[in-house]
Design a protein around this motif. Structure first.
Motif, short mmCIF file in Angstrom:
data_model
loop_
_atom_site.label_atom_id
_atom_site.label_comp_id
_atom_site.label_asym_id
_atom_site.label_seq_id
_atom_site.Cartn_x
_atom_site.Cartn_y
_atom_site.Cartn_z
N THR A 1 18.81 80.31 33.84
CA THR A 1 20.28 80.84 33.31
C THR A 1 20.37 80.43 31.91
OG1 THR A 1 21.35 80.11 35.38
CG2 THR A 1 22.78 80.47 33.33
N GLY B 1 24.76 83.19 29.84
CA GLY B 1 25.29 83.48 31.09
C GLY B 1 24.12 84.38 31.80
N THR B 2 23.38 85.14 31.01
CA THR B 2 22.30 85.94 31.57
C THR B 2 21.49 85.11 32.63
OG1 THR B 2 22.02 87.27 29.59
CG2 THR B 2 20.29 87.37 31.15
N ILE B 3 21.07 85.68 33.80
CA ILE B 3 20.40 84.83 34.63
C ILE B 3 19.06 85.93 34.88
CG2 ILE B 3 20.10 84.19 37.21
CD1 ILE B 3 23.17 84.27 36.98
N GLN C 1 15.35 85.99 36.55
CA GLN C 1 14.67 85.58 37.86
C GLN C 1 13.31 86.20 37.99
OE1 GLN C 1 17.10 87.16 41.29
NE2 GLN C 1 18.46 87.65 39.33
N SER D 1 23.87 88.65 40.75
CA SER D 1 22.95 87.57 40.80
C SER D 1 22.67 87.23 42.13
CB SER D 1 23.17 86.66 39.98
OG SER D 1 24.50 85.89 40.50
#
Length: 449
Positions: A14, A18-20, A22, A404
Motif C-alpha cells: 500500500t 492509497g494506491t494498492i 499487488q 482491491s
C-alpha cells in the motif's frame, strides 16, 4: 517489480497515497488498485426487461428443456428423486447415462451433459495426432443411437448444423454424415447444462437462473455431476493429462447463451501458466498454504469457511477474484468424499450468491493434473468480469483492477451475512471474523497430514 519466490509477504504493497500494488504469488501478475475506485458500483451489462410467457421458461434457447434435440446426443443426466421438508431437493441424486431420444422426457433432468457442438479440441485432433479410438462402451452407444430412427435423424441434423455453421454444404451423403458422427459420442469437450433458464416465479427476462440462485442442494448436484463428467473424460482418453473445467456467465464473460452451463475440455498439455506454477510448487510444496490461506489470514482477507473448504479474496488478478480452496488431503476432486465435495460446493455457491446473478463472471477450476507427481489442492477462482483491459495494460502488463482485495472482501462478506440470515446459503458457513483457520489449513501436503 518482481518478487523472489521467498518474499510472498510482500504480495500487497500500500503506497502513501492509497494506491494498492499487488503481485500474484503464483502467476507473477502485477495489479494496481487506484484510490477511490473501489466504491463504484460493479458495472453490469445493460439489460432490457421483457415480460415472460409460460413457454419462455422451457424454450428460450437451445439449452432449454423443450429443445433437447437441438444439442448433440446426451451423454448423461442427473435427476433427483425426492423433495425435502422445506420443498427443495432431498439429496437423492441419480445419474442416468446414454439415453435414447424417446427416453429424454421420461425423467426431469436437473443437469445434462452433452457434447459441445463446436469443440475447442476436436475429436479429429485426438484421432489424427494420437491415433485415439473411442472405447467399446462409447462405440456401442453410438451404434445403438444411430440404429434408432429418431437418434439417427437427430445425429445427422446436428452434423448438418455444424457443417452449415462452418460455411460448408450441409447436404452431403449419408456416409459423410456417418464419418462425422463419432465427434458427438467420443469427443472430449462437454457442456453441463442446467435445467432452468429463469428462476422459479420469474416475471421478466432479467431474472435469469444462475449458480447463486440455486439452493445449496441443487448446487451440490451441479458440482457432483461436473466432477463425475471430469472423471469420465479422464477414464476414456489416456492421451489427456488434464481436463479444463470452467464456467462463463453472461456475454461479457464469454457466454454464448444466457443459460447456465459449465464446460469441460480434455487437452494434451497443462498450459504454460500451469507449468510455471508447478515449477514453483516443486521448490516450495507448501506454497498454497504460505502464499494462499496463511497470507490471506495474516492480511485479514479470509471471507468464509466450513469444515472442508475456505474462501479468501484473491491477490494479483486481472479481474476482481474470490478464491475457494478445498482443505481436503485428497487433491483429485473425483476421489474426495461426498462431504468434502459438499463443503466446496456450499462455499462456491455462497460466493456466487454474494456476487449476484447480474454480474458477469468466470469460474475457473484448478487441481492436480492426473499425471503430476506432486500434490496441489483443488481450488476454484470466481472472477468478476467488470472491467475492460485497455492500452495501459497492454503496454505495461500492469493491470488496473477497480477493486482491491479488501474491497472484494467487504462486498462479499456483507452479502454473505444477509444471505445466511435469509437461509439462502448453507447455514454452517462461518463468515469473516467467525473464521479462525489454523496455519497450514490446507492438508494437500502429506507433510502436514
Amino acid at each position: 517489480m518482481t518478487f523472489p519466490v521467498h518474499s510472498y509477504r510482500d504480495a500487497i504493497l500500500t503506497m502513501a497515497d492509497g494506491t494498492i500494488k499487488q503481485i500474484n504469488p503464483f502467476s507473477g501478475t502485477q495489479v494496481w488498485t487506484v484510490p477511490g475506485r473501489g466504491n463504484r458500483p460493479l458495472s453490469i451489462p445493460e439489460r432490457h426487461a421483457r415480460e415472460l410467457s409460460d413457454t419462455d421458461f422451457t424454450n428460450s434457447c437451445a439449452f432449454c428443456q423443450d429443445n433437447y434435440l437441438k444439442t448433440p446426443p446426451e451423454k448423461s443426466r442427473i435427476i433427483n428423486h425426492g423433495v425435502s421438508a422445506g420443498g427443495g431437493f432431498d439429496g437423492n441424486w441419480e445419474i442416468l447415462r446414454d439415453q435414447l431420444p424417446h427416453q429424454l422426457h421420461d425423467t426431469q433432468a436437473e443437469f445434462r451433459r452433452v457434447p459441445n457442438l463446436f469443440e475447442i479440441v476436436s475429436y479429429d485432433y485426438w484421432v489424427k495426432n494420437y491415433g485415439f479410438q473411442m472405447d467399446d462402451d462409447r462405440r456401442a452407444h453410438m451404434d445403438r443411437y444411430l440404429a434408432d430412427d429418431e437418434g439417427r435423424r437427430h445425429t445427422f441434423d446436428i452434423v448438418r448444423t455444424r457443417l452449415a455453421a462452418a460455411g460448408r454444404d450441409p447436404e452431403v451423403s449419408e456416409q459423410e454424415l456417418l464419418e462425422l458422427a463419432p465427434a458427438y459420442f467420443g469427443g472430449g469437450h462437454d457442456v453441463i447444462v442446467s435445467r432452468k433458464h429463469f428462476i422459479d416465479g420469474a416475471t421478466d427476462s432479467t431474472q435469469l437462473a444462475s449458480s447463486g440462485t440455486m439452493t445449496p442442494e441443487e448446487h451440490y448436484g451441479f458440482i457432483a455431476f461436473t466432477i463425475d463428467s471430469m472423471r469420465d473424460l479422464y477414464q476414456r482418453n489416456r492421451f489427456s493429462p488434464y481436463v479444463v473445467v470452467f464456467q462463463n456467465w453472461l456475454a461479457p464473460a464469454g457466454a454464448s447463451f444466457e443459460h447456465l452451463h459449465k464446460q469441460l475440455v480434455a487437452i494434451d498439455e497443462r498450459g504454460v501458466q500451469s507449468e510455471l506454477e508447478i515449477d514453483k510448487l516443486r521448490r516450495n510444496p507448501n506454497m498454497y498454504n504460505e502464499w494462499g490461506i496463511n497470507y490471506a489470514s495474516y492480511r485479514s482477507l479470509i471471507v468464509a469457511e466450513n469444515d472442508h473448504a475456505i474462501v479468501c479474496a484473491g491477490i494479483g488478478h486481472r479481474y476482481p477474484t474470490i478464491n475457494v480452496y478445498s482443505k481436503s488431503p485428497t487433491p483429485e476432486p473425483w476421489l474426495q468424499s461426498p462431504d468434502e465435495v459438499r463443503g466446496m460446493s456450499d462455499l462456491l455457491h455462497a460466493v456466487h450468491a454474494a456476487s449476484g446473478s447480474e454480474v458477469p463472471g468466470n469460474e475457473e477450476w484448478h487441481y492436480k493434473p492426473i499425471d503430476l507427481d506432486v500434490p496441489m489442492p483443488w481450488r476454484i477462482n470466481v472472477k468478476w468480469r467488470v472491467s475492460t483491459l485497455a492500452g495501459f495494460e497492454g503496454g505495461t502488463k500492469v493491470y488496473v483492477n477497480t477493486l482491491s482485495p479488501y474491497d472484494i472482501r467487504d462486498r462479499v462478506v456483507s452479502n454473505l451475512y444477509r444471505l445466511r440470515a435469509e437461509g439462502k446459503v448453507a447455514g454452517n458457513i462461518r463468515i469473516a471474523t467467525e473464521c479462525a483457520p489454523p496455519r497450514n489449513a490446507l492438508k494437500y501436503n502429506p507433510a502436514l497430514q
